[in-house]
Structure formats: structure tokens, C-alpha cells
Enzyme design. Sequence first.
Site, mmCIF file in Angstrom:
data_model
loop_
_atom_site.group_PDB
_atom_site.id
_atom_site.type_symbol
_atom_site.label_atom_id
_atom_site.label_comp_id
_atom_site.label_asym_id
_atom_site.label_seq_id
_atom_site.Cartn_x
_atom_site.Cartn_y
_atom_site.Cartn_z
ATOM 1 N N SER A 76 0.838 -1.195 0.000
ATOM 2 C CA SER A 76 0.000 0.000 0.000
ATOM 3 C C SER A 76 0.878 1.252 0.000
ATOM 4 O O SER A 76 2.099 1.176 0.130
ATOM 5 C CB SER A 76 -0.911 0.018 1.236
ATOM 6 N N SER A 98 0.911 3.695 2.251
ATOM 7 C CA SER A 98 0.931 4.366 3.556
ATOM 8 C C SER A 98 2.311 4.883 3.947
ATOM 9 O O SER A 98 2.417 5.735 4.831
ATOM 10 C CB SER A 98 0.410 3.426 4.647
ATOM 11 N N LYS A 118 5.324 0.370 9.343
ATOM 12 C CA LYS A 118 5.151 1.781 9.672
ATOM 13 C C LYS A 118 6.455 2.275 10.299
ATOM 14 O O LYS A 118 7.392 1.522 10.519
ATOM 15 C CB LYS A 118 4.012 1.989 10.677
ATOM 16 N N SER A 148 -2.783 6.854 5.947
ATOM 17 C CA SER A 148 -2.219 5.735 6.699
ATOM 18 C C SER A 148 -3.081 5.443 7.911
ATOM 19 O O SER A 148 -3.306 6.319 8.747
ATOM 20 C CB SER A 148 -0.783 6.070 7.153
#
Length: 262
Positions: free
Chosen positions: A67, A69, A124, A227
Amino acid sequence: MNFALILFILLLVSGAIWAVDVFIMRRRRAAGSKDPWWVEYGASFFPIILLVFVLRSFVFEPFKIPSGSMIPTLLVGDFILVNKYAYGVRLPIIDKKIINVGSPQRGDVMVFRYPEDPSVDYIKRVVGVPGDTIAYQDKRLTINGEPVEVTQVDDYLHPERLFYSHQFVEKLGPVEHRFLNDEDAPAFINDASAFPHREDCLYNHSGVICKVPEGQYFMMGDNRDNSRDSRYWGFVPEQNIVGKAFFIWFNFNDLKRVGSFH
């Protein structure tokens, strides 16, 4: 799909075939006779599976970014390597830490098992470590009462969607990285889940303020307005940690990205 479990089962099966062949069947087989096909294949695959299992469990593990994010640091389609021992040596399958090597630091890009569904891996950036007070108010980050150093740079053009986001350089500890903010996106969080330790977070019209509990980490994506991270689903427990991302080893769409990110 739990690939680690599948690999472990294949290791056990091929290892058992190899052991039975070496210690039992070879002694009973007539000299010069050929191994049965299932013994030949099983025993020959055992050292390969063993090597892959050891490397993937204790050294490096590959991941693909699914993705956006973490844009602009990591793009969709990046294949990355994750250092499995940076935060300690863990037993495969049960993920129990047996040797403490280090701990996540602010600014690290970390792969972890998603707290709401541990079968899914997330990636992350570490923003808050145990004991930190993290405030994300009006799209600006403060840690323990100190505003994080931020410098605005040229806007970021999303090549596939053809729109711009404001781009900034932020310093977390020794790590400088870029992050994005969309001017028209709201600052408030309107759909945070009922995660463990939610009582340590305060939500308001400007965003969220959280006290990071012991043994937990506060994570955010670099694409801040696109995100779903600790602002929405809470903290990452230490036992969910997979490793530290550090290297892009391939991208089918952009070979120039190979070798970047550290």
C-alpha cells in the site's frame, strides 16, 4: 497463509526423510541400488529448506510493500529486506524472544504483526517508544512536549494519481525522513477502534495525544493522511515485532529504487 509454519512443516518432513534414509534405509539397501524417488527428492530438498528456514527466521526476511501508507519512503511494489535480529533473536513460529539484541528506536521503519489481526504484517515508522507522550495535533508531531523538527520542501507529485501533497523533512532521533500531508484532509480521527490501552489516549478536534505504555510502540505512516496506524488502532506490543526494514532489493516498475532506503 502462515508461510513460516508451512516452511517449518516442510523442514520437518524433509528432515525426517533424510534422517530415515541416512540412519536406517541405506544400511538395509543393497549396494549400488537406487534410492526410491521420494527419498531422493525429500533428502535433497532438506538442506535447501533448512538454509531458507534459518535465514528467514533469524537473519533477513523479504517483504513486498502492498500500500501507499509509507510514501514517499517506500512505494507500492517495493521489495524490501527486514533485519530479523536487530531487535532480538526470536524462536520461529512461537515468536518468543530468547536473546535481547536491541529495541526499536524513534525513526526506525519496522515490520510488525497487525494488532487487530496478527496474521497480517504491517510496516510503519516508530514514532513513540515506551514512556513517550505523543501528540499529533493539527498535523504536527510533538514528543514529550518537544515539537519535532520539521522543514517544508518541494511538494510531492503522486505519479499514478497526478496530484500533489505537501512534503516535509522530519527528524526523529538521528533519523531524517520525508513525510506527506494533504492540505484538505482533516486533522481529527473519527473512527478509532476500541484498542487495548485506549484510556492512555485523548482524542480531540485537533487529533490525538497518547501516553505510550510499557512494552508498546506508537507507529505512524509517512503518508500521514493516508495511513491507518496507531492513531486508529492503537499500540504495537513488543511481542508483535517482526524486524527492522532497511533495504529495497527490487521494484519491477523502477529499477533505480534498488539499493535505496536504509
